[in-house]
Every structure is written in C-alpha cells, then in structure tokens.
Design a protein around this motif. Structure first.
Motif, PDB file in Angstrom:
ATOM      1  N   ALA A   2       0.838  -1.207   0.000  1.00 21.45           N
ATOM      2  CA  ALA A   2       0.000   0.000   0.000  1.00 21.45           C
ATOM      3  C   ALA A   2       0.871   1.254   0.000  1.00 21.45           C
ATOM      4  O   ALA A   2       1.891   1.298   0.684  1.00 21.45           O
ATOM      5  N   CYS A   5       2.286   3.400   3.355  1.00 12.76           N
ATOM      6  CA  CYS A   5       2.210   2.550   4.549  1.00 12.76           C
ATOM      7  C   CYS A   5       3.629   2.250   5.015  1.00 12.76           C
ATOM      8  O   CYS A   5       4.393   1.563   4.316  1.00 12.76           O
ATOM      9  N   PHE A   7       4.749   0.358   7.392  1.00 13.65           N
ATOM     10  CA  PHE A   7       5.070  -1.054   7.663  1.00 13.65           C
ATOM     11  C   PHE A   7       5.214  -1.857   6.363  1.00 13.65           C
ATOM     12  O   PHE A   7       5.959  -2.842   6.334  1.00 13.65           O
ATOM     13  N   CYS A   8       4.540  -1.450   5.288  1.00 15.70           N
ATOM     14  CA  CYS A   8       4.804  -2.072   3.978  1.00 15.70           C
ATOM     15  C   CYS A   8       6.259  -1.812   3.595  1.00 15.70           C
ATOM     16  O   CYS A   8       6.955  -2.734   3.136  1.00 15.70           O
ATOM     17  N   HIS A  47       0.252  -6.183   2.372  1.00 14.47           N
ATOM     18  CA  HIS A  47      -0.545  -5.264   3.181  1.00 14.47           C
ATOM     19  C   HIS A  47      -1.912  -5.840   3.527  1.00 14.47           C
ATOM     20  O   HIS A  47      -2.642  -6.307   2.666  1.00 14.47           O
ATOM     21  N   HIS A  98      -1.384  -1.317   9.406  1.00 18.45           N
ATOM     22  CA  HIS A  98      -0.890  -2.499   8.678  1.00 18.45           C
ATOM     23  C   HIS A  98      -0.800  -3.567   9.763  1.00 18.45           C
ATOM     24  O   HIS A  98      -0.093  -3.361  10.771  1.00 18.45           O
TER      25      HIS A  98
HETATM   26 ZN    ZN Z   1       1.122  -1.840   4.687  1.00 18.26          ZN
END
Ligand code: ZN
Ligand code: AMP
Length: 133
Positions: A2, A5, A7-8, A47, A98
């Motif tokens: 995503a 994002c 954490f992606c 994601h 996420h």
């Molecule tokens: Zn993510």
C-alpha cells in the motif's frame, strides 16, 4: 504493497529496520519504542490493514511464527513471561494500520500494563452475543 504505509516499506526492506527474522511472507523487527526489552513486531509483507483483512493462510502462519520467535526472545532474554498483543482499529489502540503482532517479553516488576478492569457478564449481554453465532 500500500502507498504511504510505513510497515509495507519496512516489511519489504525499503526502510531499514532491526530485523530478527525474515522469510517470503514476514519480517520480524524490534519496536522502535519498546514497552520492554525485546519488544518485537511481526509484520506480514503483504498489506492488510488489520486482522479482519488478513488472509487465513497468513493468519495461520503468523501464530506459528509468533510461537517460534516468542520462545527465542523469552529464553534468550531470560524473561519471566511474554504478551502477544494485536490491536485492531483506533478504538483498540492501533496506530499503524498495517496488521502486526506485538511480542512483549515480560519481567517481574516491569512497567508494562496490559490489564483491564474486570466487568460482569450479564444474562442480556450473554444472550445477545450467543445469538451472533
Ligand atoms: Zn502496509
Ligand atoms: P499499534 O499501536 O498496535 O499500531 O503499534 C504500533 C507500534 O509500532 C508501536 O509500538 C510503535 O512503537 C511501533 N512503530 C511505529 N513506527 C515504527 C518504526 N518505524 N519502526 C519500528 N517500530 C515502529
């Protein structure tokens, strides 16, 4: 993956992190603001905003991985216990949208707080919930 994002980007290696473990589906990192020594996060590489969006296959693998990493953290750091915490939605304390699982090693007398005030299960509430299933 995503857009926007964080954490992606971390899970897929675009942003560096203190990585404890990586495979084709997950990256496990140290939390930047740990609740206790060894606080780690399990991040799926694909994601999903939260548990409700997580594919079953990823969910199953995540718990097996949580078990494996938790054991290593607890033994290696001589922790007295460990909490697995997973927040979904702002109301539940989620701040990064996420999916992730917190592994928080616990030490006697530490300052981590995952307690709540126990309530009472009423007959009406019980009926309402049992009727959902
Ligand atoms: Zn993510
Ligand atoms: P939650 O409140 O369940 O969404 O948890 C988000 C967690 O991510 C918090 O414990 C943060 O300290 C942690 N966190 C946020 N940004 C980063 C980052 N760039 N690297 C490592 N941990 C992070």
């Amino acid at each position: 993956m995503a857009d926007h994002c964080i954490f992606c980007k971390i899970a897929n290696g675009e942003i560096p992190s203190a990585t404890l473990y990586e495979d084709e589906d997950f990256r496990v990192i140290l939390d930047l603001n740990p609740a206790a020594l060894g606080h780690a996060l399990i991040l799926p590489k694909a994601h999903a905003a939260n548990l409700f969006e997580l594919p079953d296959e990823t969910a199953a693998k995540a718990l097996v991985l949580a078990k494996r990493i938790s054991g290593k953290l607890k033994d290696g750091l001589n922790a007295d216990g460990l909490n697995v915490v997973q927040n979904n939605g702002e109301a539940a304390g989620q701040t990064v949208f996420h999916f992730h699982m917190h592994l928080i090693p616990r030490y006697e007398g530490d300052t981590v707080n995952v307690k709540w005030k126990p309530g009472t299960l009423t007959d009406a509430d019980k009926e309402k919930i049992l009727n959902l299933f």
